[in-house]
Design an enzyme around this catalytic site. Structure first.
Site, short mmCIF file in Angstrom:
data_model
loop_
_atom_site.label_atom_id
_atom_site.label_comp_id
_atom_site.label_asym_id
_atom_site.label_seq_id
_atom_site.Cartn_x
_atom_site.Cartn_y
_atom_site.Cartn_z
N PHE A 149 0.87 -1.19 0.00
CA PHE A 149 0.00 0.00 0.00
C PHE A 149 0.90 1.23 0.00
O PHE A 149 1.60 1.50 0.96
CB PHE A 149 -0.93 0.05 1.21
CG PHE A 149 -1.84 1.24 1.15
CD1 PHE A 149 -2.99 1.22 0.38
CD2 PHE A 149 -1.53 2.42 1.83
CE1 PHE A 149 -3.82 2.33 0.28
CE2 PHE A 149 -2.36 3.53 1.75
CZ PHE A 149 -3.50 3.49 0.97
N ASP A 234 9.48 2.99 1.81
CA ASP A 234 8.28 3.77 2.10
C ASP A 234 8.03 3.69 3.60
O ASP A 234 7.47 2.73 4.11
CB ASP A 234 7.09 3.23 1.31
CG ASP A 234 5.81 4.03 1.55
OD1 ASP A 234 5.76 4.80 2.53
OD2 ASP A 234 4.85 3.87 0.77
N LYS A 263 2.56 11.56 6.76
CA LYS A 263 1.71 11.36 7.94
C LYS A 263 2.23 12.10 9.16
O LYS A 263 1.99 13.27 9.33
CB LYS A 263 1.49 9.87 8.18
CG LYS A 263 0.67 9.20 7.07
CD LYS A 263 0.18 7.85 7.46
CE LYS A 263 -0.57 7.17 6.32
NZ LYS A 263 -1.80 7.85 5.94
#
Length: 410
Positions: A149, A234, A263
């Protein structure tokens, strides 16, 4: 939580019904309407309190409205919020310097969202392959892992294996090779002279907090170095203290060529993301080849700098590691009592519930009714990712509530 009670003119039910005709149905949120928050706790419009065990998918690593981050944002709001990159601003250099130092890398490409950081890294890797590695034009490939993801933009879903993210959105962007996660042999087989990079999550979040075998990340680093391609990690969900280290790759003493952050970098206040890389990699970009009006804006840089300052102390990394022991011990006690298995690192866990008890969604709704907020992922798996500021007492209470729900069934 010491904030005053909410004074909404509309109830939770009314506000949820009001969203139906005017909001695109791209999410299926739990039926709770949050109005206020502080630390690890949130409050709905009726004044009910909930312990936040999701923390905005790690965007709120430092809790809701951390005083140092709120102060930095307020101070910057009184000075300057946006110039675009058409001009310099007085906050960006300091932010980039401190973030590069924190990650052990050299240069920063500031963006806004996690998906933007991934898209930017794809472009940079391809440009590096053509300019530095000598891959023929338009032939560059990137190796990725199944069940990944990295976001939901068109290019990113092109290499997703989740049909709910892909179906109906083709045609897809070429140039990606998908291999099983945690399989070094398959990874090496997929690499050839056209390979620009290997892009993986050090821990797969959306897949259910899937942690690779010890040595896998070191193996990825060795293979990419030996075959002459980039290692892009990531760390948008796994980074910035979540796993008990600044970056999850640090558990194996690995330094990738490129690290993607987002984030928590915005402290739960503004969207901030970044591609942080070796100088040789990011130097391939020239003016006009990539950009963002809001990327690196002064408000984002001020908040991002304050986030880096919090992490420089090591306090939050230590807290995640220490509280992670409480989390793991509590989940271990539930195995065989409604929990089939779990995976945890630091304050991050994927918990597989016995399907006979309920789906992940049903367990999440039951926890919500008891004042605990979590989110399901696939099947009967729920994710736990509380703010790193959560107390041991609150964490133990949440685990006790989960135990009660499992005992009586969702």
């Amino acid at each position: 939580m010491t904030v005053a009670p909410s004074r909404s003119l509309r109830s939770s039910a009314e506000l949820i019904r009001a969203e139906e005709p005017v909001l695109a149905h791209n999410y299926h949120p739990l039926p709770v309407v949050v109005a206020r928050a502080e630390g690890a706790w949130v409050e709905d419009v009726e004044g009910r309190r909930y312990l936040d065990m999701l923390a905005g998918y790690s965007a709120l690593n430092f809790g809701h409205r951390h005083p140092a981050l709120i102060e930095a944002a307020h101070r910057q709001l009184d000075q300057l919020t946006l110039t675009s990159r058409a001009f310099h601003n007085d906050r960006l250099a300091g932010f980039a310097e401190s973030l590069a130092a924190l990650t052990g890398l050299d240069m920063v490409l500031p963006m806004n969202t996690g998906a933007e950081a991934v898209e930017s890294a794809v472009k940079v890797a391809r440009k590096w392959a053509y300019d530095v590695k000598g891959v023929p034009a338009d032939r560059a490939t990137i190796v990725v892992a199944a069940d990944n993801f990295h976001g939901r933009t068109t290019t990113i879903v092109s290499f997703s294996t989740d049909e709910s993210a892909r179906a109906g959105f083709g045609p897809f962007t070429p140039g990606f090779r998908v291999v099983p996660y945690n399989d070094l042999a398959a990874l090496e087989t997929a690499i050839d002279e056209t390979t620009a990079a290997v892009l993986i999550e050090p821990i797969q979040g959306e897949a259910g907090v899937v942690i690779p075998d010890d040595g896998y990340l070191r193996g990825v680093r060795e293979v990419t170095r030996r075959t002459g391609c980039l290692f892009i990690a990531d760390e948008i969900q796994s980074g910035l203290g979540r796993t008990g280290r600044t970056l999850a790759v640090e558990h194996e003493d690995v330094v990738p060529d490129v690290v993607l952050l987002g984030k928590a970098l915005g402290g739960g206040i503004v969207p901030v993301s970044a591609v942080v890389a070796r100088r040789e990699v990011l130097q391939v970009l020239r003016p006009g080849e990539h950009g963002s009006t809001f990327g690196g804006n002064p408000l984002a840089a001020a908040v991002g700098s304050a986030v880096v300052e919090l992490l420089e102390t090591g306090e939050f990394q230590r807290r995640a590691e220490e509280a992670g022991v409480v989390l793991r011990d509590g989940l271990t006690a539930l195995v065989g009592k409604g929990v089939r298995s779990f995976r945890a690192r630091g304050l991050w866990a994927g918990v597989d519930i016995d399907p006979a008890i309920g789906t992940g969604r049903e367990i999440s709704e039951s926890l919500m009714r008891e004042g605990i907020l979590v989110k399901d992922t696939h099947g009967s798996t729920i994710r736990l990712a509380p703010p790193l500021t959560i107390t041991n007492e609150d964490l133990t209470m949440a685990l006790g509530t989960l135990e009660q729900i499992l005992r009586k069934g969702a």
